[in-house]
Design a protein around this motif. Structure first.
Motif, PDB file in Angstrom:
ATOM      1  N   ASP A   1      52.221  36.250  40.365  1.00  0.00           N
ATOM      2  CA  ASP A   1      51.279  35.534  41.061  1.00  0.00           C
ATOM      3  C   ASP A   1      51.375  35.478  42.387  1.00  0.00           C
ATOM      4  O   ASP A   1      50.530  35.521  43.207  1.00  0.00           O
TER       5      ASP A   1
ATOM      6  N   GLY B   1      47.207  35.837  42.965  1.00  0.00           N
ATOM      7  CA  GLY B   1      46.553  34.817  43.316  1.00  0.00           C
ATOM      8  C   GLY B   1      47.148  33.867  44.436  1.00  0.00           C
ATOM      9  O   GLY B   1      46.262  33.243  45.360  1.00  0.00           O
ATOM     10  N   SER B   2      48.256  34.065  44.352  1.00  0.00           N
ATOM     11  CA  SER B   2      49.093  33.280  45.545  1.00  0.00           C
ATOM     12  C   SER B   2      49.179  33.855  46.802  1.00  0.00           C
ATOM     13  O   SER B   2      49.951  33.256  47.731  1.00  0.00           O
TER      14      SER B   2
ATOM     15  N   PHE C   1      44.400  37.120  48.756  1.00  0.00           N
ATOM     16  CA  PHE C   1      43.151  36.889  47.725  1.00  0.00           C
ATOM     17  C   PHE C   1      42.024  36.047  47.992  1.00  0.00           C
ATOM     18  O   PHE C   1      40.910  36.418  47.547  1.00  0.00           O
TER      19      PHE C   1
ATOM     20  N   ASN D   1      42.079  28.898  45.001  1.00  0.00           N
ATOM     21  CA  ASN D   1      42.513  29.230  43.754  1.00  0.00           C
ATOM     22  C   ASN D   1      42.207  28.241  42.581  1.00  0.00           C
ATOM     23  O   ASN D   1      41.800  28.833  41.552  1.00  0.00           O
TER      24      ASN D   1
ATOM     25  N   GLN E   1      34.815  35.716  38.460  1.00  0.00           N
ATOM     26  CA  GLN E   1      35.875  36.376  37.515  1.00  0.00           C
ATOM     27  C   GLN E   1      35.272  37.229  36.268  1.00  0.00           C
ATOM     28  O   GLN E   1      35.970  37.983  35.780  1.00  0.00           O
TER      29      GLN E   1
ATOM     30  N   ALA F   1      46.781  31.111  36.227  1.00  0.00           N
ATOM     31  CA  ALA F   1      46.701  31.729  37.642  1.00  0.00           C
ATOM     32  C   ALA F   1      46.742  33.245  37.613  1.00  0.00           C
ATOM     33  O   ALA F   1      45.844  33.637  38.222  1.00  0.00           O
TER      34      ALA F   1
ATOM     35  N   VAL G   1      43.190  36.092  38.233  1.00  0.00           N
ATOM     36  CA  VAL G   1      43.147  37.060  39.257  1.00  0.00           C
ATOM     37  C   VAL G   1      43.070  38.422  38.734  1.00  0.00           C
ATOM     38  O   VAL G   1      42.375  39.437  39.037  1.00  0.00           O
TER      39      VAL G   1
ATOM     40  N   THR H   1      39.576  39.015  37.794  1.00  0.00           N
ATOM     41  CA  THR H   1      38.497  38.800  38.831  1.00  0.00           C
ATOM     42  C   THR H   1      38.355  39.961  39.718  1.00  0.00           C
ATOM     43  O   THR H   1      37.247  40.513  40.170  1.00  0.00           O
TER      44      THR H   1
END
Length: 555
Positions: free
Chosen positions: A12, A16-17, A21, A271, A281, A519, A523, A526
């Motif tokens: 992640d 996403g983190s 992103f 997020n 997504q 999470a 991503v 997406t």
């Protein structure tokens, strides 16, 4: 379990983190918003006419009405993201996170308009006469990128568990246990059976069920929320002010909350916004592909309403409940999740500014902190620690009134605990005390601070049960459409069986691990979709222009 969580969080951190992103997600929505001249504003009124059926032209190809497609897609997005996800965003980033959820929703209205239109345009009629669509179809048929279509479909299957299955089941089970004392495995087992009975009927049964559940659950939840908001009406104004003023500066320390930087609040807000409304997504296009219409743009307009209803309305209401009630920065008695606990070396005090700053930097991953993991032993007598040299951080706050139990809350622990790299090596130890709380548990507490008092928690339990269960239903359909694309209709039944068992497993799993998996899955799904719609930006504009020409000529 800790090793799995560390691995998932590592992945992640690159997805996403990662700092890039949110800019990619918001940037795509902002690009299409400008490129298509703010369709979420210009087409908003027309979208309501379409979904009402006023513009229908008799028997058109498809399996569901516009309204059923909307409610099916909404059932996939209105779930734990609206109850637990908002609470998690505020817990992590403070009030500022809610602002970035709004921004994600505003630009997400356009992103969803684009992805649904293109996916509906290239949908397929399957052998059984039903319609199948989604980003994998435009990737395959229009972009001629079979590899990208396969990658997206695989990611959809993974995300059906990470978004629609695991966190939904986990949130239901934890809330029902906290409210009614029901064992999570019993809740998970019963709901898994019900889930299996519904999803075996395919899209028509799913659409029939969700079109009834979604309006009912929305009314129940909103009425309960307003009972809290009106009871704390004097705090609503300051709550809005804090959301807006903290948006570009981060949220300062307040109560047990140690503060969050702008970057942290921005990242977590975007997020969680994506988790809530799923704009970009590529999930909603799968539901909308079944809609009865020859005009892809008209169905795309229906999808504009989803982020508006899901995030700008329902998530805002949840956020105001949490902020106006004041529970978000207060410490509450709770049983600590192992993944939320961390023993740091040294004795720190929340009231000491230097200590609080050190821990703040540690939690927000900033340089210049001396905080590190504790390694050593803790001597415990009758549940209470009598040795020092460490500080227990739980749920990003200083833990207080901590009691240790040996296997159950009826058996206070006495003995020596070995702490290795900040974690208790003995896995059977249960830790209870006061700290901040997050996810659905935080929302549940907030709902008890209104006119309904303790009865408010039942609103959350019922709302979460309906929200999350309908989400699981919708995502099972997304997953089986992806399996149909990948391996054909014969693969759908094995997928559904695994999906139902996953729902049972998640009910008894660690909350933090479940959210971490979701999470990553979001991503992974997406990115291919955002790439695909950007490749087709010119065709999207041409398709919209052609639609309006038809509308004008029909008049």
């Amino acid at each position: 379990m800790d090793a799995i969580l560390d691995f998932v969080n590592l992945i992640d951190s690159f997805l996403g983190s990662a700092a890039w992103f949110p800019y990619v997600l918001l940037g795509t929505g902002a690009f299409f918003t400008i490129y298509l001249k703010f369709p979420q504003v210009r087409f908003f009124k027309h979208a309501w006419k379409v979904v009402s059926g006023k513009l229908d032209k008799g028997d058109e190809p498809g399996d569901t009405t516009h309204f059923q497609s909307l409610t099916t897609a909404l059932s996939g997005t209105v779930g734990t993201g609206n109850i637990g996800g908002v609470a998690l965003a505020i817990f992590l980033g403070g009030p500022a996170a809610l602002f970035w959820m709004w921004a994600t929703a505003f630009f997400g209205m356009t992103t969803k308009f684009v992805e649904v239109t293109l996916s509906h345009k290239y949908r397929d009629k399957t052998a059984d006469g039903s319609y199948a669509g989604g980003p994998m179809y435009y990737m395959d048929k229009r972009l001629n990128m079979k590899w990208l279509a396969v990658a997206f479909a695989v990611a959809t299957v993974i995300s059906s568990f990470g978004t629609g299955n695991l966190p939904q089941s986990n949130s239901i089970a934890s809330t029902m246990e906290a409210t009614f004392g029901f064992e999570p495995w019993i809740v998970g087992g019963i709901l898994a059976v019900l889930l299996g009975l519904v999803i075996l009927g395919g899209i028509k049964r799913i659409a029939a069920v969700t079109s009834k559940i979604v309006p009912i659950m929305a009314v129940i939840y909103i009425l309960g929320a307003f009972s809290v908001i009106f009871a704390n009406i004097e705090n609503v104004g300051p709550a809005f002010v804090s959301v807006l003023t903290d948006a570009f500066s981060g949220s300062a320390a307040a109560g047990g909350f140690l503060g969050a930087t702008f970057a942290y609040a921005f990242n977590r807000g975007v997020n969680r916004g994506l988790f809530s409304n799923e704009a970009g997504q590529g999930s909603a296009p799968i539901a909308h592909a079944a809609a009865k219409t020859k005009e892809p743009v008209s169905e795309g307009m229906v999808s504009i309403l989803e982020p508006f209803i899901d995030t700008i309305i329902i998530c805002t209401i949840t956020g105001l409940v949490i902020l106006s009630s004041g529970v978000w920065n207060q410490k509450h008695e709770n049983v600590f999740d192992r993944s939320d606990m961390f023993f740091v070396d040294g004795e720190y005090q929340q009231d000491n500014q230097e200590d609080a700053t050190n821990v703040y930097k540690y939690l927000n991953e900033l340089d210049g902190t001396s905080v590190g993991a504790y390694n050593g032993e803790i001597v415990v007598v009758n549940g209470k620690a009598i040795s020092g040299g460490y500080t227990l951080i739980n749920a990003r706050s200083f833990a207080e009134e901590v009691t240790y139990f040996a296997g159950s809350l009826d058996d206070k622990f006495s003995g020596t605990l070995n702490i290795v790299n900040g974690d208790i090596s003995r896995t059977t130890i249960i830790v209870q005390g006061k700290s901040l709380v997050h996810s659905a548990n935080l929302t549940t507490i907030a709902f008890t601070k209104g006119f309904l008092g303790s009865y408010g928690q039942y609103i959350v339990s019922i709302g979460l049960l309906l929200f999350a269960f309908s989400t699981a239903i919708a995502w099972s359909y997304y997953g089986d459409r992806a399996m149909t694309y990948l391996l054909g209709p014969a693969s759908v039944m094995p997928y559904r069986v695994v999906y139902v068992f996953g729902f049972l497993w998640a009910a008894v799993s660690d909350t933090t691990l479940v959210w971490a998996i979701s999470a990553v899955a979001i991503v992974v799904m997406t990115l291919p979709n955002l790439f695909g719609i950007l490749m087709l930006h010119k065709e999207m504009k041409e398709t919209v222009n052609e639609y309006w020409q038809k509308v004008k000529s029909s008049k």
